[in-house]
Design a protein around this motif. Sequence first.
Motif, PDB file in Angstrom:
ATOM      1  N   GLY A  81       1.121  -1.240   0.015  1.00 10.00           N
ATOM      2  CA  GLY A  81       0.047  -0.061   0.217  1.00 10.00           C
ATOM      3  C   GLY A  81       0.839   1.230   0.153  1.00 10.00           C
ATOM      4  N   ILE A  82       2.288   1.095   0.480  1.00 10.56           N
ATOM      5  CA  ILE A  82       3.056   2.937   0.291  1.00 10.56           C
ATOM      6  C   ILE A  82       4.054   2.196   0.317  1.00 10.56           C
ATOM      7  N   MET A  83       4.575   1.189  -1.001  1.00 10.21           N
ATOM      8  CA  MET A  83       5.083   1.106  -2.177  1.00 10.21           C
ATOM      9  C   MET A  83       4.783   1.483  -3.645  1.00 10.21           C
ATOM     10  N   THR A  84       3.683   0.519  -3.777  1.00 13.37           N
ATOM     11  CA  THR A  84       2.809   1.386  -5.327  1.00 13.37           C
ATOM     12  C   THR A  84       2.684   2.700  -5.831  1.00 13.37           C
ATOM     13  N   PRO A  85       2.425   3.808  -4.177  1.00 15.88           N
ATOM     14  CA  PRO A  85       2.161   5.461  -5.278  1.00 15.88           C
ATOM     15  C   PRO A  85       4.537   5.727  -4.721  1.00 15.88           C
ATOM     16  N   LEU A  86       4.946   5.005  -4.114  1.00 13.00           N
ATOM     17  CA  LEU A  86       6.190   5.465  -4.158  1.00 13.00           C
ATOM     18  C   LEU A  86       6.569   5.187  -5.780  1.00 13.00           C
TER      19      LEU A  86
ATOM     20  N   PHE B 152       4.861   4.248  -8.393  1.00 15.21           N
ATOM     21  CA  PHE B 152       4.751   4.969  -9.493  1.00 15.21           C
ATOM     22  C   PHE B 152       5.420   6.417  -9.622  1.00 15.21           C
ATOM     23  N   VAL B 153       5.795   6.713  -8.171  1.00 17.87           N
ATOM     24  CA  VAL B 153       6.236   8.614  -8.397  1.00 17.87           C
ATOM     25  C   VAL B 153       8.114   8.421  -8.867  1.00 17.87           C
ATOM     26  N   LEU B 154       8.451   7.986  -8.945  1.00 16.55           N
ATOM     27  CA  LEU B 154      10.062   7.138  -8.913  1.00 16.55           C
ATOM     28  C   LEU B 154       9.994   6.532 -10.550  1.00 16.55           C
ATOM     29  N   PHE B 155       9.169   6.068 -11.381  1.00 14.49           N
ATOM     30  CA  PHE B 155       8.854   5.469 -12.406  1.00 14.49           C
ATOM     31  C   PHE B 155       8.295   6.946 -13.014  1.00 14.49           C
ATOM     32  N   LEU B 156       8.246   8.299 -12.706  1.00 12.04           N
ATOM     33  CA  LEU B 156       7.479   9.200 -13.266  1.00 12.04           C
ATOM     34  C   LEU B 156       8.609  10.028 -13.479  1.00 12.04           C
ATOM     35  N   TYR B 157       9.643  10.350 -12.870  1.00  9.72           N
ATOM     36  CA  TYR B 157      10.772  11.668 -13.186  1.00  9.72           C
ATOM     37  C   TYR B 157      11.253  11.246 -14.524  1.00  9.72           C
TER      38      TYR B 157
ATOM     39  N   TYR C 270       4.617  -3.378 -12.759  1.00  8.42           N
ATOM     40  CA  TYR C 270       5.598  -3.741 -10.643  1.00  8.42           C
ATOM     41  C   TYR C 270       4.687  -4.448 -10.907  1.00  8.42           C
ATOM     42  N   LEU C 271       3.381  -4.336 -10.449  1.00  9.33           N
ATOM     43  CA  LEU C 271       2.217  -4.606  -9.361  1.00  9.33           C
ATOM     44  C   LEU C 271       1.879  -5.981  -9.965  1.00  9.33           C
ATOM     45  N   VAL C 272       2.071  -6.490 -11.731  1.00  9.88           N
ATOM     46  CA  VAL C 272       1.393  -7.941 -11.561  1.00  9.88           C
ATOM     47  C   VAL C 272       2.810  -8.518 -11.527  1.00  9.88           C
ATOM     48  N   PHE C 273       3.962  -8.139 -11.414  1.00  8.02           N
ATOM     49  CA  PHE C 273       5.052  -9.421 -11.529  1.00  8.02           C
ATOM     50  C   PHE C 273       5.237  -9.330  -9.198  1.00  8.02           C
ATOM     51  N   GLN C 274       4.427  -7.966  -8.747  1.00  8.32           N
ATOM     52  CA  GLN C 274       4.395  -8.530  -7.308  1.00  8.32           C
ATOM     53  C   GLN C 274       3.242  -9.365  -6.741  1.00  8.32           C
ATOM     54  N   VAL C 275       2.290  -9.916  -7.608  1.00  8.56           N
ATOM     55  CA  VAL C 275       1.308 -10.207  -7.083  1.00  8.56           C
ATOM     56  C   VAL C 275       1.600 -11.915  -7.400  1.00  8.56           C
TER      57      VAL C 275
END
Length: 341
Positions: free
Chosen positions: A86-91, A93-98, A192-197
């Motif tokens: 729940g914390i890692m996913t938005p983080l 996203f931000v890392l990929f965004l920049y 990232y989420l798919v490969f985590q699940v």
Amino acid sequence: MLLNHIPSTANDVRQCLRIAGGATTGFLLSKLFGLNYGVFFTVFPMLLLGLVPRVSAHVIRQMLLSSLVSGLEVGLLGGLFGDQPGIMTPLVFVLFLYRFAAMSRGSLFLFGASGVLNLSIMLHFSSYPQVDLNTLIVTNIGATLLSVLLALLMTALWPDVTPRTPPKPAPKAPHRMRHEALLGAGVATLSYLVFQVLDLSDSLSALATTVLLLFPMHWNGALGYARKRAMGTVLGVTLGLLVQFILYNWSGLLLLIVPLLWVGFMLCSLAHVKEASGSGVGFGAMTTLGILFGQYLAPGKDFIFSAFYRVGSISVAIVATLLACYLLHKLLNSFEATRFG
């Protein structure tokens, strides 16, 4: 497909020699010294020498900074929040965004592109409990440093015959840059989420495909690259199997593998250079061949199964990534501030 009707210039031949020499040397060193994650040592020289025809101080700074920043981010965030999606996913996203924002601007394209690939691979590997995070990060940084040294060595051995004119990035409207950054970050985070699940620890080629498809940073580009990536995968797997069939029981002897692998890289790099489209059929074949031998050529591993598994997993990855790109592209185009055209 190999574009034989297009003549090769002296610079093209020199670049092919640099790519094949750098990738083969990286592969050889990783096997001789028993280094973990041989894919880093084989593929990173391809990225540096294939995507950037002229190695400069600016290019080297981007590669090294990208690896250091990615290692720091994965080490800190993975260590602190790795077990809290729940914390890692938005983080993430931000890392990929920049990174995609840097790619969209053009001048820092290599920093963003190598960073996206570095981050995706390390996040993927670090999610498995048997992986030592420190070893992963140090190996990634070491492979990047080695790729820079190999690029400099290959450039000294086979310099360009005539000076190259570096391409100038075309200016983009702010709403298009926002579209490209959000599209890339959104789909990369979904990957990232798919490969985590799902338990996809043996699907590195598929993971790399989901990232490489995003490099054009728009729907039409991703659609065009998907076809090239599929053709490149088939070509790379075919070359890999051909090497195996030629060597047969001697497929574990580096003395025999290295020259054949060099020939394969030369053929792929020739197609890549003739295409002159950044990441196309030749580049896809080259990276597929590099991943097959760099990551999956080991005692006790079924190389033939790995080769055919690459084709199937990459096909699924292409279809799923294109679907996600199309839906997000349509959504972003619904708003004036994030419209592509």
